[in-house]
Design a protein around this motif. Structure first.
Motif, short mmCIF file in Angstrom:
data_model
loop_
_atom_site.label_atom_id
_atom_site.label_comp_id
_atom_site.label_asym_id
_atom_site.label_seq_id
_atom_site.Cartn_x
_atom_site.Cartn_y
_atom_site.Cartn_z
N TYR A 92 45.23 1.87 8.71
CA TYR A 92 45.06 2.86 9.54
C TYR A 92 45.82 4.30 8.92
O TYR A 92 45.16 5.21 8.86
CB TYR A 92 45.73 2.84 10.89
CG TYR A 92 45.95 3.96 11.94
CD1 TYR A 92 44.73 4.33 12.34
CD2 TYR A 92 47.19 4.56 12.04
CE1 TYR A 92 44.79 5.53 13.39
CE2 TYR A 92 46.92 5.61 12.88
CZ TYR A 92 45.94 6.07 13.30
OH TYR A 92 46.09 7.14 14.31
N ILE A 111 39.09 -0.02 12.97
CA ILE A 111 40.56 -0.13 13.83
C ILE A 111 40.42 -0.39 15.21
O ILE A 111 41.18 -1.10 15.75
CB ILE A 111 41.30 1.15 13.23
CG1 ILE A 111 41.39 1.25 11.85
CG2 ILE A 111 42.73 0.99 14.07
CD1 ILE A 111 42.63 0.47 11.20
N ALA A 153 40.16 -1.48 5.85
CA ALA A 153 39.74 -1.56 7.49
C ALA A 153 38.91 -2.55 7.62
O ALA A 153 39.15 -3.59 8.67
CB ALA A 153 39.52 -0.64 8.10
N TYR A 174 37.80 4.16 11.80
CA TYR A 174 38.19 4.31 12.90
C TYR A 174 37.64 3.05 13.72
O TYR A 174 38.10 2.65 14.46
CB TYR A 174 37.89 5.69 13.37
CG TYR A 174 38.99 6.73 13.08
CD1 TYR A 174 40.35 6.39 13.13
CD2 TYR A 174 38.63 7.84 12.57
CE1 TYR A 174 41.26 7.22 12.38
CE2 TYR A 174 39.52 8.83 12.14
CZ TYR A 174 40.91 8.56 11.99
OH TYR A 174 41.68 9.54 11.62
N THR A 234 43.39 9.53 18.65
CA THR A 234 43.65 9.94 17.34
C THR A 234 43.96 11.61 17.92
O THR A 234 43.40 12.04 18.80
CB THR A 234 42.49 10.06 16.34
OG1 THR A 234 41.11 10.52 17.13
CG2 THR A 234 42.25 8.79 15.72
N GLU A 245 43.93 7.76 7.84
CA GLU A 245 44.40 9.27 8.33
C GLU A 245 44.78 10.12 7.07
O GLU A 245 44.39 11.46 7.08
CB GLU A 245 45.83 9.14 8.97
CG GLU A 245 45.80 8.21 10.33
CD GLU A 245 45.21 9.47 11.34
OE1 GLU A 245 45.76 10.15 11.86
OE2 GLU A 245 43.96 9.37 11.79
#
Ligand SMILES: Cc1cc2nc3c(=O)[nH]c(=O)nc-3n(C[C@H](O)[C@H](O)[C@H](O)COP(=O)(O)OP(=O)(O)OC[C@H]3O[C@@H](n4cnc5c(N)ncnc54)[C@H](O)[C@@H]3O)c2cc1C
Length: 391
Positions: free
Chosen positions: A296, A265, A337, A262, A4, A300
């Motif tokens: 994702y 993911i 996710a 995250y 990231t 973000e």
């Protein structure tokens, strides 16, 4: 780990990640299976000073902002841990810091910063009132000589977390009956409750077994006496003080959901790249790629709103809208996710040893607590869009 964009918090991220790496998946999995408390993990975070991030340096903390605190929580969840075991301290001490007297701050904050005391619990929710907080029935009545040197508490709370792993709790109770106040948000007060002392003199704790490994309890108060000096701020203003703290709480929980997001993911992209079915990696199928890509994107976007809420909070500006929207977006994104992660692990997503089902359960909570998604939508409709009040 997923790449990231690096940000200005990279030093904090690296340091928290290094600490978390000492507590691998097996550690959290075992604690979850035993329905235990990650004592060693929370102690290590405390000793390293991370849980005192928001305490000013003059009281022994590191005096960082909400943005940094949120990065700490995010990294814990991103590493596979669950900040739910310790996040209470971050926002509870903010209430003390903003509304406590100098004497209270001098008494509590240095001991919280050093780890001698934990302030992990906040008692707001009641079984018969739910989200309609102004209707709480727990009463605090001032008694004693002159102006009264103590409050006597009677009532009941539910879903009060970390009581068995905290020394202190911030309790919301009615000091003036609802029928006697001009505005329903008035007449409630907040108190510091010494939990171990309370257990010996009028507070009964009944643990609630639940879907997540989240230590949470029913509390019953029967003539619990607490010293009048444990009142925080002005009598009758407690609801306002609690609301102030909720913006920090929502923003921190948004960051935890982003950390979870995250993590999901990371795990699912790795798994679908390696798992071969029908002669090719399952991640080559767009039916598999798209839900992961979509989740994702949402993480973000939630991340941007989280940092906007932090920026406003740290600049002492109004941030209710951003804190609520960050919590909404992040909880939704982490749930998307989680769904993609468990789905594309196939049967293995349900096996404890992959940790996906554990994180799936953990992140699901944030659609409901500390505020349900519907209540955020209702806040946005009423306060941002000017639609008529529905309750
Ligand atoms: C594991 C866990 C830990 C918790 N820890 C704490 C804690 O430490 N301290 C604490 O004080 N509380 C805690 N809570 C309580 C939590 O904050 C509440 O459960 C949450 O705010 C929802 O309140 P409720 O359960 O009373 O749901 P209710 O208020 O009964 O609402 C149920 C559902 O109805 C819907 N709903 C209700 N009213 C409306 C409306 N007007 N419009 C549209 N939809 C509506 C919502 O979708 C909501 O999810 C915890 C809860 C859990 C599950």
């Amino acid at each position: 780990m997923l790449k990231t964009t690096t940000d200005k918090y990279q030093d904090i991220r690296d340091a928290v990640r290094a600490l978390c790496a000492e507590f691998p998946d097996e550690y959290h999995r075992k604690i979850d299976a035993e329905r235990g408390y990650p004592e060693a993990f929370v102690d290590a975070l405390t000793k390293a000073g991370w849980l005192a991030a928001l305490i000013p340096q003059e009281y022994g903390g590191s005096g960082l902002g909400l943005a940094e605190a949120s990065v700490i929580m995010e990294e814990i969840n991103r590493s596979g841990g669950n900040s739910g075991a310790c996040h209470g301290q971050m926002y509870n001490m903010g209430t003390l810091l903003r509304h406590g007297s100098t004497a209270q701050k001098e008494l509590y904050l240095p001991k919280i910063a050093s780890g001698e005391w934990r302030l992990q619990s906040m008692g707001v929710t009641e079984p018969s009132t739910g989200t309609d907080t102004t209707k709480i029935k727990t009463r605090a009545v001032r008694k004693g000589d002159g102006k009264g040197d103590r409050y006597v508490i009677n009532g009941q709370k539910v879903w009060i977390s970390r009581v068995q792993h905290s020394d202190w709790m911030i309790l919301l109770a009615r000091t003036t009956p609802l029928a006697e106040v001009k505005k329903k948000t008035e007449g409630m007060s907040i108190f510091m409750v010494d939990l171990r002392q309370a257990e010996r003199s009028g507070m009964t704790v009944r643990p609630i077994p639940n879907m997540v490994n989240h230590e949470t309890n029913e509390l019953f108060f029967e003539n619990l006496e607490i010293p009048a000096e444990n009142l925080i701020g002005q009598e009758g203003q407690g609801f306002r003080y609690i609301l102030d703290g909720l913006n920090a709480e929502r923003t921190l929980i948004a960051a935890e959901c982003i950390g979870d997001g995250y993590w999901f993911i990371d795990r699912v992209t790795k798994y679908v790249s390696e798992r071969v079915v029908f002669g090719r990696p399952i991640g080559q199928n767009q039916g598999v790629q798209f839900p992961i890509a979509e989740a994702y994107i949402e993480i973000e976007a939630a991340n941007l709103m989280r940092f906007e809420a932090c920026r406003l909070f740290d600049a002492s500006q109004t941030c209710g809208a951003q804190a609520n929207m960050a919590k909404y977006l992040a909880a939704k994104a982490s749930w998307e996710a989680a769904n993609a992660c468990i789905q594309f692990h196939g049967g293995f997503g349900f096996a404890n040893e992959y940790d996906v089902e554990r994180k799936f359960r953990e992140t699901r909570l944030y659609q409901v607590a500390p505020i349900s998604t519907n209540l955020i939508l209702s806040y946005v409709a009423e306060h941002l869009l000017g639609l008529p009040r529905s309750f």
